[in-house]
Design a protein around this motif. Sequence first.
Motif, PDB file in Angstrom:
ATOM      1  N   VAL A   1       0.844  -1.201   0.000  1.00  0.00           N
ATOM      2  CA  VAL A   1       0.000   0.000   0.000  1.00  0.00           C
ATOM      3  C   VAL A   1       0.878   1.249   0.000  1.00  0.00           C
ATOM      4  CG1 VAL A   1      -1.921  -1.111   1.219  1.00  0.00           C
ATOM      5  CG2 VAL A   1      -0.103   0.004   2.527  1.00  0.00           C
ATOM      6  N   PRO A   2       0.313   2.408  -0.367  1.00  0.00           N
ATOM      7  CA  PRO A   2       1.066   3.670  -0.284  1.00  0.00           C
ATOM      8  C   PRO A   2       1.273   4.080   1.182  1.00  0.00           C
ATOM      9  CG  PRO A   2      -0.935   3.910  -1.626  1.00  0.00           C
ATOM     10  CD  PRO A   2      -1.040   2.618  -0.890  1.00  0.00           C
ATOM     11  N   HIS A   3       2.308   4.876   1.424  1.00  0.00           N
ATOM     12  CA  HIS A   3       2.549   5.458   2.743  1.00  0.00           C
ATOM     13  C   HIS A   3       2.961   6.919   2.562  1.00  0.00           C
ATOM     14  CE1 HIS A   3       2.222   1.556   4.652  1.00  0.00           C
ATOM     15  NE2 HIS A   3       3.160   1.064   3.859  1.00  0.00           N
ATOM     16  N   ASN A   4       2.939   7.674   3.663  1.00  0.00           N
ATOM     17  CA  ASN A   4       3.453   9.047   3.667  1.00  0.00           C
ATOM     18  C   ASN A   4       3.978   9.334   5.065  1.00  0.00           C
ATOM     19  OD1 ASN A   4       1.267   9.667   5.324  1.00  0.00           O
ATOM     20  ND2 ASN A   4       0.154  10.828   3.773  1.00  0.00           N
TER      21      ASN A   4
ATOM     22  N   HIS B   1       4.436  10.105  12.100  1.00  0.00           N
ATOM     23  CA  HIS B   1       3.622   8.910  11.821  1.00  0.00           C
ATOM     24  C   HIS B   1       3.139   8.947  10.379  1.00  0.00           C
ATOM     25  CE1 HIS B   1      -0.283  11.098  11.956  1.00  0.00           C
ATOM     26  NE2 HIS B   1       0.352  11.866  12.825  1.00  0.00           N
ATOM     27  N   CYS B   2       2.678   7.812   9.911  1.00  0.00           N
ATOM     28  CA  CYS B   2       2.058   7.749   8.589  1.00  0.00           C
ATOM     29  C   CYS B   2       0.646   8.300   8.702  1.00  0.00           C
ATOM     30  CB  CYS B   2       2.050   6.314   8.073  1.00  0.00           C
ATOM     31  SG  CYS B   2       1.389   6.163   6.396  1.00  0.00           S
ATOM     32  N   ALA B   3       0.187   8.937   7.631  1.00  0.00           N
ATOM     33  CA  ALA B   3      -1.146   9.541   7.669  1.00  0.00           C
ATOM     34  C   ALA B   3      -1.937   9.221   6.409  1.00  0.00           C
ATOM     35  CB  ALA B   3      -1.033  11.044   7.885  1.00  0.00           C
TER      36      ALA B   3
ATOM     37  N   MET C   1      -5.300   2.596  10.724  1.00  0.00           N
ATOM     38  CA  MET C   1      -4.714   1.310  10.334  1.00  0.00           C
ATOM     39  C   MET C   1      -3.199   1.436  10.190  1.00  0.00           C
ATOM     40  SD  MET C   1      -5.419  -0.885   6.862  1.00  0.00           S
ATOM     41  CE  MET C   1      -7.032  -1.465   7.410  1.00  0.00           C
ATOM     42  N   HIS C   2      -2.739   2.515   9.552  1.00  0.00           N
ATOM     43  CA  HIS C   2      -1.295   2.681   9.349  1.00  0.00           C
ATOM     44  C   HIS C   2      -0.577   2.903  10.680  1.00  0.00           C
ATOM     45  CE1 HIS C   2      -1.079   3.034   4.835  1.00  0.00           C
ATOM     46  NE2 HIS C   2      -2.383   3.017   5.060  1.00  0.00           N
ATOM     47  N   VAL C   3      -1.198   3.681  11.567  1.00  0.00           N
ATOM     48  CA  VAL C   3      -0.575   3.933  12.866  1.00  0.00           C
ATOM     49  C   VAL C   3      -0.601   2.658  13.712  1.00  0.00           C
ATOM     50  CG1 VAL C   3      -0.703   5.276  14.990  1.00  0.00           C
ATOM     51  CG2 VAL C   3      -1.132   6.388  12.793  1.00  0.00           C
TER      52      VAL C   3
ATOM     53  N   GLY D   1       2.169   0.161  13.309  1.00  0.00           N
ATOM     54  CA  GLY D   1       3.533   0.442  13.750  1.00  0.00           C
ATOM     55  C   GLY D   1       4.209   1.636  13.102  1.00  0.00           C
ATOM     56  N   MET D   2       3.450   2.462  12.391  1.00  0.00           N
ATOM     57  CA  MET D   2       4.105   3.544  11.636  1.00  0.00           C
ATOM     58  C   MET D   2       4.181   4.837  12.444  1.00  0.00           C
ATOM     59  SD  MET D   2       3.025   2.864   7.694  1.00  0.00           S
ATOM     60  CE  MET D   2       4.579   3.524   7.108  1.00  0.00           C
ATOM     61  N   TYR D   3       5.169   4.878  13.358  1.00  0.00           N
ATOM     62  CA  TYR D   3       5.426   6.074  14.171  1.00  0.00           C
ATOM     63  C   TYR D   3       6.869   6.035  14.652  1.00  0.00           C
ATOM     64  CZ  TYR D   3       3.636   2.207  16.885  1.00  0.00           C
ATOM     65  OH  TYR D   3       3.387   0.951  17.332  1.00  0.00           O
TER      66      TYR D   3
HETATM   67 CU   LIG Z   1       1.420   4.085   5.967  1.00  0.00          CU
END
Ligand SMILES: [Cu+2]
Length: 367
Positions: free
Chosen positions: A134-137, A176-178, A184-186, A189-191
Motif C-alpha cells: 500500500v502507499p505510505h506518507n 507517523h504515517c497519515a 490502520m497505518h498507525v 507500527g508507523m510512528y
Molecule cells: Cu502508511
Amino acid sequence: MSSAREAKSRSVFSRTVVVVPLTVVATFLLLTAARGITGSSGARPSVPVRELPDVKGVETATLTSAPLVPAPLNRDYATKVVVELETTEIVRRLADGVDYTFWTFGDAVPGKFIRVREGDLVEFKLTNSKTSGVPHNIDLHAVTGPGGGAAVTLTLPGGSSSFSFRALNPGLYIYHCAVSPVPMHVANGMYGLIFVEPKEGLPVVDHEFYILQSEFYAKAGKPGEPHTLDMERGIDENPTHVVFNGSVGALTGDNAPTVRVGESVRLFVGNGGPNLSSSFHVIGEVFDHVYGEGGSEITQRNVQTTMIPAGGSAIVEFRAEVPGTLVLVDHAIFRAFNKGAIGMIKVLGDEQPAVFKQLEGIGKTNH
Ligand SMILES: [Cu+2]
C-alpha cells in the motif's frame, strides 16, 4: 398582601440582591483576566517571530533504532540536513507465539530516531519499498506546513517523494504515517520520534535512550500466517498488547540498557498510540526533570509519573543513585503486567547504603 404576592416580592428582592453582586463579580473577573492577558505594562505579549538563520553546509542525518539515540549535534550553526527514510511492511515477533505484519519507518518499530537542530533546513526523502502493498506518507509533528509533510509525501510502492522544511520549534515530536485509513497505518507500527535540539543544546548527560510506547490490536491469521490488525478491537480501544519499543520484552532481560551508579540518564519518551495515553513511570526512580509534553523547557521537577498523550512525548532526566533494576511501566498497571508495557534499565555498581539499605525482612533487591 397575599401569600402569593409576598412570595413574588421576596423572589424579586432576592434576585436583585443576587444579580447585582454577580454583575460586579463578573466585571471584576473580566478586568482581571484582561490584565492577565495584556500584562501589567498593558502591552500584549506576542507569539514569537522566528528568525531563519543562514544555512551552512550539508550533512546526512544519522538515524538510530530504539533504544539508541543519535549523539548530540554540538553545532553552533544551522545546516541542511538530509534525512532518508524507507517505509516497509515486514513480519516480526510482537510477543512470544505472536508474529505480526508490521508497517514500518526504516524496518523498525518504533521508526528510526531523527535528530536535527533548531533552525536546520531539513531535506526529507521518503521512499516506499517496492515490496510494500500500500502507499505510505509521513506527518512529522515538528513540521510547520501542510499535513506536517503528509500532504506532499504520498508515496506508492517502489516510489519516492521529498520535501524540505525548517525546524522552527525545538522539542521532541512524534512522526507517523497519515495515509487513509490513518488508524490502520498507525496501529500497524508507523510512528517514531524526531528531536529538534534547541540551538543552545541540552545539558550534558551520560546516557540518552529512545523509548516509545504503543499498543497493538492483533488478530490471528490462518494457521502459519502472521497476526494482523483487528480493526474492531482498535475501534473499541481494547488492545491485545501494550509495549515499549515495538514488542513485548524489547527492553527487558538481555535487551535492557545498562548504566552505572552515579550516571545521569535522559529518556526521550514517545507515545505512538494509536489510542491510549501513557501514565509513564519508572519503578525505583524519581524524575529529577520533566520536559512536559516534549517541549524545550524543564516544566517540572521531582515527578513520579508523567502523562504522555497519544501522538505526544516527554523528556525525563534522572541520576541513577543506587544499583538495581529500574522498571519502566505504564502505571495504568494492567497494561504493564497483563499486556506487556514493561521495560528495564539495569544500574550496575556498588551499594549505596546512605541512600538505600535493607534493614530486615525476607525481600531482596532485584539485581
Ligand atoms: Cu502508511
